[in-house]
Design an enzyme around this catalytic site. Structure first.
Site, PDB file in Angstrom:
ATOM      1  N   ARG A   2       0.816  -1.209   0.000  1.00  0.00           N
ATOM      2  CA  ARG A   2       0.000   0.000   0.000  1.00  0.00           C
ATOM      3  C   ARG A   2       0.858   1.271   0.000  1.00  0.00           C
ATOM      4  O   ARG A   2       0.533   2.262  -0.634  1.00  0.00           O
ATOM      5  CB  ARG A   2      -0.874  -0.038   1.262  1.00  0.00           C
ATOM      6  N   ARG A  38     -10.560   3.130  -0.980  1.00  0.00           N
ATOM      7  CA  ARG A  38      -9.269   2.649  -0.502  1.00  0.00           C
ATOM      8  C   ARG A  38      -8.739   3.644   0.535  1.00  0.00           C
ATOM      9  O   ARG A  38      -8.971   4.849   0.403  1.00  0.00           O
ATOM     10  CB  ARG A  38      -8.301   2.575  -1.685  1.00  0.00           C
ATOM     11  N   ILE A  39      -8.052   3.107   1.513  1.00  0.00           N
ATOM     12  CA  ILE A  39      -7.484   3.986   2.542  1.00  0.00           C
ATOM     13  C   ILE A  39      -6.122   4.470   2.066  1.00  0.00           C
ATOM     14  O   ILE A  39      -5.279   3.673   1.651  1.00  0.00           O
ATOM     15  CB  ILE A  39      -7.376   3.238   3.884  1.00  0.00           C
ATOM     16  N   LEU A  40      -5.939   5.775   2.115  1.00  0.00           N
ATOM     17  CA  LEU A  40      -4.673   6.346   1.652  1.00  0.00           C
ATOM     18  C   LEU A  40      -3.607   6.164   2.727  1.00  0.00           C
ATOM     19  O   LEU A  40      -3.865   6.407   3.911  1.00  0.00           O
ATOM     20  CB  LEU A  40      -4.882   7.822   1.321  1.00  0.00           C
ATOM     21  N   ASN A  69     -12.352  14.346   1.424  1.00  0.00           N
ATOM     22  CA  ASN A  69     -13.124  13.173   1.005  1.00  0.00           C
ATOM     23  C   ASN A  69     -14.612  13.488   1.125  1.00  0.00           C
ATOM     24  O   ASN A  69     -15.018  14.321   1.929  1.00  0.00           O
ATOM     25  CB  ASN A  69     -12.784  11.997   1.925  1.00  0.00           C
ATOM     26  N   THR A  70     -15.400  12.805   0.332  1.00  0.00           N
ATOM     27  CA  THR A  70     -16.849  12.878   0.515  1.00  0.00           C
ATOM     28  C   THR A  70     -17.351  11.512   0.958  1.00  0.00           C
ATOM     29  O   THR A  70     -16.916  10.472   0.449  1.00  0.00           O
ATOM     30  CB  THR A  70     -17.561  13.373  -0.766  1.00  0.00           C
ATOM     31  N   HIS A  71     -18.260  11.530   1.940  1.00  0.00           N
ATOM     32  CA  HIS A  71     -18.712  10.286   2.574  1.00  0.00           C
ATOM     33  C   HIS A  71     -20.242  10.300   2.674  1.00  0.00           C
ATOM     34  O   HIS A  71     -20.823  11.299   3.106  1.00  0.00           O
ATOM     35  CB  HIS A  71     -18.087  10.181   3.971  1.00  0.00           C
ATOM     36  N   ASP A  84     -12.374   7.746   7.779  1.00  0.00           N
ATOM     37  CA  ASP A  84     -13.469   8.721   7.880  1.00  0.00           C
ATOM     38  C   ASP A  84     -13.483   9.432   9.232  1.00  0.00           C
ATOM     39  O   ASP A  84     -14.549   9.715   9.786  1.00  0.00           O
ATOM     40  CB  ASP A  84     -14.817   8.039   7.603  1.00  0.00           C
TER      41      ASP A  84
END
Ligand code: GRF
Length: 195
Positions: free
Chosen positions: A64, A94-96, A110-112, A148
């Site tokens: 990653r 995906r988690i950065l 980010n948009t959630h 998040d």
């Protein structure tokens, strides 16, 4: 003019909303490039608008962190950094990695599809339905190293109907999301929102 790099995994309807807003006469930002972690259908929107787009596939990298480094190198080419421009994760599933977050924060959002801190994670809409809430919504937030957990920038409430399926509710949320996200990016570009 704010240069925005958009990261996607899926249909890219939020990307399309950003591209449309950027094409409007009063636009104060432009979509400089689009990257996906897979051959996402949304990449077609970038092509339609003549915006450079590429897949940076984690499977081609050892881990990653290497994937994150490769993605960061691509984004840097468009002049985006922690001081300049903006990286928008719009449906990137995906988690950065930490080094990526450190490089671009606070210019990394980010948009959630939920009202954070409620229902973080990949199944926000399903989780909201399962919890029986009567309203949920959308959150645009800073990306930090958690899932998040970054500071909230803007939120909008969306009602849940008693007979909603996950798909119906997600689509209602996305309708709102496609307004809120370009609004936030435009406010950042115009200096109305400080990161
Ligand atoms: C959005 O609801 C986003 O918040 C979530 O995935 C969805 C992406 O939709 N993480 P699209 O690809 O922009 O249509």
């Amino acid at each position: 003019m704010l240069d925005v790099v958009v990261l996607i995994s899926g249909s890219g309807s939020n990307l399309l909303a950003l591209l449309r807003r950027a094409a409007s006469p009063q636009a104060n930002f432009r979509v400089a490039a689009v990257f996906a972690d897979r051959p996402a259908p949304g990449l077609q929107h970038a092509e339609n608008y003549g915006v450079p787009a590429a897949v940076v596939d984690p499977k081609q990298y050892g881990d990653r962190d290497l994937w994150g480094a490769a993605l960061a190198a691509q984004i840097r080419k468009f002049g985006v950094s922690a001081e300049c421009g903006l990286v928008v994760s719009a449906g990137l599933m995906r988690i950065l990695p930490a080094a990526f977050v450190i490089e671009f924060a606070p210019r990394l959002i980010n948009t959630h599809p939920a009202l954070l801190p409620n229902f973080p994670g990949a199944h926000a809409v399903r989780d909201a339905l399962a919890a029986g809430v009567t309203q949920t919504g959308v959150t645009v937030h800073h990306i930090d190293e958690g899932v998040d957990t970054g500071q909230v920038i803007a939120q909008a409430v969306v009602p849940v109907n008693p007979d909603d399926t996950e798909e119906q509710l997600h689509e209602r949320i996305k309708e709102r999301e496609r307004q809120l996200l370009p609004d936030v990016v435009s406010q950042i570009a115009g200096g109305l929102l400080q990161l």
